[in-house]
Design a protein around this motif. Structure first.
Motif, PDB file in Angstrom:
ATOM      1  N   ASN A 138       1.018  -1.291  -0.046  1.00 35.27           N
ATOM      2  CA  ASN A 138      -0.066  -0.165   0.026  1.00 35.27           C
ATOM      3  C   ASN A 138       0.793   1.150  -0.094  1.00 35.27           C
ATOM      4  OD1 ASN A 138       0.816   0.377   2.732  1.00 35.27           O
ATOM      5  ND2 ASN A 138      -1.029  -0.344   3.647  1.00 35.27           N
ATOM      6  N   LYS A 140       1.601   3.384   2.254  1.00 35.81           N
ATOM      7  CA  LYS A 140       2.360   3.463   3.348  1.00 35.81           C
ATOM      8  C   LYS A 140       3.561   2.648   3.390  1.00 35.81           C
ATOM      9  CE  LYS A 140      -1.903   4.119   6.043  1.00 35.81           C
ATOM     10  NZ  LYS A 140      -2.893   3.858   7.214  1.00 35.81           N
ATOM     11  N   GLU A 142       3.353  -0.777   3.625  1.00 35.43           N
ATOM     12  CA  GLU A 142       2.931  -2.044   4.144  1.00 35.43           C
ATOM     13  C   GLU A 142       2.685  -3.182   3.442  1.00 35.43           C
ATOM     14  OE1 GLU A 142       0.614   0.222   7.785  1.00 35.43           O
ATOM     15  OE2 GLU A 142      -0.614  -0.285   6.264  1.00 35.43           O
ATOM     16  N   ASP A 195      -7.710   3.026  -2.372  1.00 34.11           N
ATOM     17  CA  ASP A 195      -7.581   3.577  -1.153  1.00 34.11           C
ATOM     18  C   ASP A 195      -7.106   3.016  -0.014  1.00 34.11           C
ATOM     19  OD1 ASP A 195      -9.458   1.627  -0.970  1.00 34.11           O
ATOM     20  OD2 ASP A 195     -11.471   2.917  -1.085  1.00 34.11           O
ATOM     21  N   LYS A 197      -8.392   0.221   1.315  1.00 34.40           N
ATOM     22  CA  LYS A 197      -9.369  -0.128   2.352  1.00 34.40           C
ATOM     23  C   LYS A 197      -9.757  -1.728   1.832  1.00 34.40           C
ATOM     24  CE  LYS A 197     -11.421   4.349   3.080  1.00 34.40           C
ATOM     25  NZ  LYS A 197     -12.857   5.148   2.898  1.00 34.40           N
ATOM     26  N   SER A 213     -11.750  -6.561   3.894  1.00 33.76           N
ATOM     27  CA  SER A 213     -11.576  -5.292   4.585  1.00 33.76           C
ATOM     28  C   SER A 213     -10.377  -4.991   5.007  1.00 33.76           C
ATOM     29  CB  SER A 213     -12.991  -4.641   5.330  1.00 33.76           C
ATOM     30  OG  SER A 213     -13.958  -4.782   4.463  1.00 33.76           O
ATOM     31  N   GLU A 215      -8.210  -3.385   8.272  1.00 32.07           N
ATOM     32  CA  GLU A 215      -8.331  -2.510   9.253  1.00 32.07           C
ATOM     33  C   GLU A 215      -7.143  -1.475   9.423  1.00 32.07           C
ATOM     34  OE1 GLU A 215     -11.106  -3.912  12.414  1.00 32.07           O
ATOM     35  OE2 GLU A 215     -11.517  -2.941  10.382  1.00 32.07           O
ATOM     36  N   SER A 216      -7.429  -0.516  10.201  1.00 31.22           N
ATOM     37  CA  SER A 216      -6.095   0.628  10.549  1.00 31.22           C
ATOM     38  C   SER A 216      -5.196   0.009  11.008  1.00 31.22           C
ATOM     39  CB  SER A 216      -6.966   1.624  11.384  1.00 31.22           C
ATOM     40  OG  SER A 216      -7.288   1.134  12.814  1.00 31.22           O
ATOM     41  N   ASN A 217      -5.319  -1.282  11.580  1.00 35.98           N
ATOM     42  CA  ASN A 217      -3.749  -2.062  12.001  1.00 35.98           C
ATOM     43  C   ASN A 217      -3.438  -2.808  11.032  1.00 35.98           C
ATOM     44  OD1 ASN A 217      -5.958  -3.898  12.583  1.00 35.98           O
ATOM     45  ND2 ASN A 217      -5.331  -4.382  14.386  1.00 35.98           N
ATOM     46  N   GLY A 218      -3.931  -3.112  10.199  1.00 34.28           N
ATOM     47  CA  GLY A 218      -3.628  -3.866   9.096  1.00 34.28           C
ATOM     48  C   GLY A 218      -4.335  -5.201   8.913  1.00 34.28           C
TER      49      GLY A 218
END
Length: 301
Positions: A138, A140, A142, A195, A197, A213, A215-218
């Motif tokens: 992604n 970031k 990750e 995005d 997501k 989906s 999550e914010s923590n991966g």
């Protein structure tokens, strides 16, 4: 009696016509022109893992020959890296490093533009990975990757250290990955949305593709069955369409999992990505060959 027989014949004819209609090629969905598919070269052993850099050049692997090749936007082929760790899937990180699934020892490598190699990940809790196969990164930095076990003739080991074939997540800068999806037979192709997501994972062993989906923590949640097809490689276009590789070509689905188009490819495709300066040329690795196809839509890589 004659009327009943006639009705039966008509019924059988209608049913067979309906079944045949379901198997008719879905066409192009106005995404491409089939006749514009172009063979670039066909003297490889098994091409895989294609990824575009920021300029639109494509880097792809020839795993049996242990090389990573570059196909430039000018149409020139050159060897980017010899002794590639038997690289399979690849993807560029935000810094411009080519991250590769180095299958020879079950590692993830980050390869700088000058060819310098850094091992990002070597094992999972002290056990060797089955064989990282495909990955997605992604914005970031990750990494998500699939780890199916395929016995290679160049391995000395005869069995995997891990008891299952799963999907892993490596946070940016982390030295250890964590398992984020399991319960599959043999996960392979993987790609995420622009995005960040959603993540698509193809379980080629089961012949199915799922959407998760992120999550914010991966973590991955909300596993959703999408289509009754697996895939060796996957990519997405700007409309959200999903491109899967199949024995007889590239299958294109909308985000609801409905097939909308099919690209016929003489050699069975293994992977694909959008390339070119405008990311509007589909680049297809297909066993011993590579192809390009101008598209009426752009990719998101």
């Amino acid at each position: 009696m004659k009327i009943c027989k006639l009705n039966l014949i008509l019924l059988l004819w209608c049913c067979s016509s309906f079944l045949y209609a379901q198997e008719v090629d879905p066409g192009t969905a106005n995404l491409f022109v089939q006749d514009e598919l172009k063979l670039i070269a066909s003297d490889f052993s098994f091409t895989e893992g294609c990824s575009p850099d920021k300029e639109g050049n494509v880097f792809f692997t020839d795993q049996p020959n242990d090389k990573i090749w570059k196909y430039s936007t000018a149409g020139k082929l050159s060897v980017f890296l010899d002794k590639s760790g038997r690289a399979n899937g690849t993807y560029f990180d935000p810094k411009g490093n080519l991250v590769a699934c180095a299958d020879i020892n079950g590692e993830l490598w980050a390869i700088k533009p000058n060819g310098k190699i850094k091992v990002l990940l070597a094992d999972f809790e002290g056990k060797q990975f089955n064989g990282p196969n495909d990955l997605w990164i992604n914005t970031k930095g990750e990494i998500y990757f699939t780890d199916p076990y395929y016995k290679r003739d160049y391995w000395t080991r005869t069995a995997g250290d891990l008891s299952s074939n799963d999907v892993y997540y490596l946070p940016k800068g982390a030295k250890q990955a964590r398992r984020v999806a399991d319960g599959m037979i043999r996960p392979n192709g993987i790609v995420g949305t622009a995005d960040g997501k959603s993540l698509y994972v193809a379980d080629i062993g089961a012949g199915k593709t799922y959407r998760y989906s992120i999550e914010s923590n991966g973590d991955l949640v909300g596993k959703q069955f999408l289509m009754e097809y697996g895939s060796d490689g996957m990519t997405l276009d700007e409309k959200g369409n999903i491109y899967l590789t199949a024995r007889n070509g590239v299958l294109i689905f909308n985000d609801k999992g409905q097939m909308i188009a099919r690209i016929k490819v003489p050699h069975g495709p293994s992977n694909l990505c959008f390339s070119g300066r405008d990311k509007d040329v589909l680049f297809i690795t297909a066993r011993e060959a590579i192809y390009t196809l101008p598209m009426k839509v752009k990719g998101i890589e």
